[in-house]
Design an enzyme around this catalytic site. Structure first.
Site, PDB file in Angstrom:
ATOM      1  N   HIS D  97      39.296  48.133  32.886  1.00  0.00           N
ATOM      2  CA  HIS D  97      38.948  46.753  32.520  1.00  0.00           C
ATOM      3  C   HIS D  97      39.475  46.466  31.108  1.00  0.00           C
ATOM      4  O   HIS D  97      39.589  47.376  30.290  1.00  0.00           O
ATOM      5  CB  HIS D  97      37.424  46.563  32.565  1.00  0.00           C
ATOM      6  CG  HIS D  97      37.018  45.144  32.373  1.00  0.00           C
ATOM      7  ND1 HIS D  97      36.863  44.568  31.131  1.00  0.00           N
ATOM      8  CD2 HIS D  97      36.772  44.152  33.276  1.00  0.00           C
ATOM      9  CE1 HIS D  97      36.519  43.300  31.274  1.00  0.00           C
ATOM     10  NE2 HIS D  97      36.456  43.010  32.566  1.00  0.00           N
ATOM     11  N   GLU D 145      43.701  40.024  35.384  1.00  0.00           N
ATOM     12  CA  GLU D 145      42.931  39.217  34.433  1.00  0.00           C
ATOM     13  C   GLU D 145      43.706  39.057  33.127  1.00  0.00           C
ATOM     14  O   GLU D 145      43.643  39.930  32.260  1.00  0.00           O
ATOM     15  CB  GLU D 145      41.608  39.917  34.085  1.00  0.00           C
ATOM     16  CG  GLU D 145      40.662  40.140  35.217  1.00  0.00           C
ATOM     17  CD  GLU D 145      39.293  40.565  34.696  1.00  0.00           C
ATOM     18  OE1 GLU D 145      38.341  39.786  34.826  1.00  0.00           O
ATOM     19  OE2 GLU D 145      39.199  41.687  34.146  1.00  0.00           O
TER      20      GLU D 145
END
Lengths: 226, 226, 226, 226
Positions: D97, D145
């Site tokens: 992430h 993302e």
């Protein structure tokens, strides 16, 4: 630049050994330069940051940095800025060496920065899977070095030939323009020949030469069978 | 060495700005040298690793590294080895800068290595508590820089004078031999005078000078009130 | 809380061994609880984050986290938030373990956060110098563990008694309220007695108990001489 | 497992917000479970490590970890061991992430470990190039993302549709079995529909739902147009 990437190529990573620091780095780079002149092989030296300026001014072979950080110019005290190593004389850089592993997003940035600056990128990897992954990023070189063999004296080209062959295969399937280097445990002419026979375009090595009694002789031996 | 640590001291951290890289680093160091000669203040420059060799050969003022790694000579590709920066000409090093925070165990190693090599240690901290902690490690200098003020143009000596005073107090209680520097937001003569009045022995600064239209003028202004 | 910090104390770091994960963690915590009940010694278990909730609900002895990150609540995917481990049932946390070294500025934040939450802080260090440094930060416990002895089976209390004594001395000189734990290589009753005789208030240990054929017996032996 | 990977999928990353910690995490997971039951959409929750055990016992939807470390069982204090999160009830894990970026070699290890344990891997990336790179590693999901849009409220599916389309294209060219998720700035039904129309198989989101006045309503709205 073309000349800088010419293969077969031998990249000597000076790491942080005292035998390849400061005046010793100059001597080792000079020995590499002599071997380049005598044999015509593309010899590259990768000294510590603080030695780049001096070496690039004293020898007429390519000088690479050992690492660049994925930062833009600005407030990054202690980081290695590509603009600085380039102005000091670096023609390229290792990135993601097993002793300086990078985050994937940073590898992507570093490869792009090196390309933008017309510098050579040598992206180190540890196995076939990560070699395939980075091949999509289009570095100039991928250097496969199984970590367990680094500094072992056991040449990957002999101990695990299927890793070298497999790496060459997956990389060229993704991008045939990428050159593959073989690292880890390489030190002799036989080791290097075995690597080339497996499809490698050259070698990345360190202690096998740096710690040799006569590094120039060791380099001449290294390239003697290609 | 004594001369290198002489106070009042101004340490100019070149960070990784283009205005303080390569030939620009040489020009900025030359300006610092001129200010040192004209004013008698101990001016120190802290360029990027790749610029240390060139600067230490071109100017006659102390040159510090921005960081050293807590590693011994060996296989540490891409690390900054103290032996290398010293041979390149560094007389000391910043450590634990807010842009290059170190683990406590590594700070301890770095301070010891700098002392062993007769190099000056400038240990950066962020508040009174961490300043007290590192004072027990006996660095030559502690530079207090509240992170929120770095690069802000708001001088810590005016915005948070109690931090400077409190730092000087706790450090000298633990070890009166440690000199305290004031960083973060310092750029004018008033800022530096305020820092000295609070007990600091000098300043550590960067963008306020590096980004000035005329860095030499900015440095002369900086030291004009002490 | 007072009870949580009661000495002599035995803190069992579960690390990431399979023998101390999941149901095995429950069994090991239950054995620790039985030893606490039988001997009156303050036994603490420090399981992995994912096991804190289960253990704190199944045993009636203090449960500590192995680490907390120096982050505030917010966008920090994958970090260990103190509010989360506390709500899961943790009564304290190890910080700066040799296998999870922290930056000095983060150690300062973590100690303060633990105090604010009324949780016990156990700050690990590697030598006398870093122990003195962190003593200024006022943790509840400092656990001295020379890294070279961790997991070695060689008890620091016997191999390097001067480190334990020296640590106790410098810490108590700075802050007599801090309790000192002895880690690294401790596994028998003799080891623990030697540590206590040198001034330690308890021990921090792991593999010597976790890997024992009968951990409960090993724990009973550990505390048999105090 | 098949059910765990079913698309369209909504993965709610709890991050380290207080609104998604402890009892709040239970409530948020319960709301997600209700939405799953009412709509038939595959709703997944990714709480902090310390909340996995409790959530996996209280809700009947998949629970993912936010991160696992690339370590084997052993002496790794403070690390997140896959065996531990699995035994606590995790069915998969986010990896890499943007708030917990990993080294490439570690991403490779984590993907392999998750596959070996029959757990779902959701590999986060920041752009088309790194998405292509990781596609060669065969994760179950790639979640694209762009970092600049995370937490911005500006949906990537609208602000930069070409990134979503381009990611889907390069990934499916390398491995059509990998599902692509769209993250960053997603919060409404329109955002999610736009993502699906661009080829995404679901979304990865956080603050847009967690910080909503009524998370269940926000989730129902999110999946209302697919």
């Amino acid at each position: 630049m073309n000349n800088t990437k010419r293969t077969p190529i031998v990249i000597l990573n000076f790491k942080t050994y005292l035998e390849s620091t400061g005046i010793n780095a100059v001597n080792l780079a000079t020995a590499s330069e002599m071997v380049a002149e005598e044999t015509g092989i593309n010899m590259v030296v990768a000294p510590q940051s603080s030695d780049i300026y001096q070496l690039s001014n004293k020898v007429n072979i390519p000088v690479f940095a050992q690492h660049i950080d994925a930062v833009d110019a600005g407030g990054h005290t202690g980081s290695t800025l590509i603009e600085c190593v380039k102005e000091a004389g670096a023609d390229g850089s290792l990135i993601n060496h097993s002793e300086q592993r990078m985050k994937l997003a940073d590898i992507d940035v570093a490869v792009k920065k090196l390309a933008q600056k017309n510098m050579v990128s040598v992206l180190c990897t540890n196995n076939i899977e990560t070699s395939a992954a980075v091949a999509t990023l289009k570095p100039d070189f991928v250097a496969i070095e199984p970590p367990e063999l680094i500094g072992s004296g056991i040449p990957v080209s002999k101990a695990e030939p299927e890793i070298v062959e497999g790496t060459v295969e997956v990389i060229h399937k993704i991008d045939p323009e990428i050159s593959v280097l073989c690292g880890a445990g390489i030190s002799t002419g036989d080791d290097m020949k075995a690597a080339m026979d497996l499809g490698a375009d050259g070698v990345l090595l360190a202690s096998g030469i740096i710690k040799a009694d006569d590094p120039k002789e060791a380099l001449l031996n290294l390239v003697s069978k290609i």
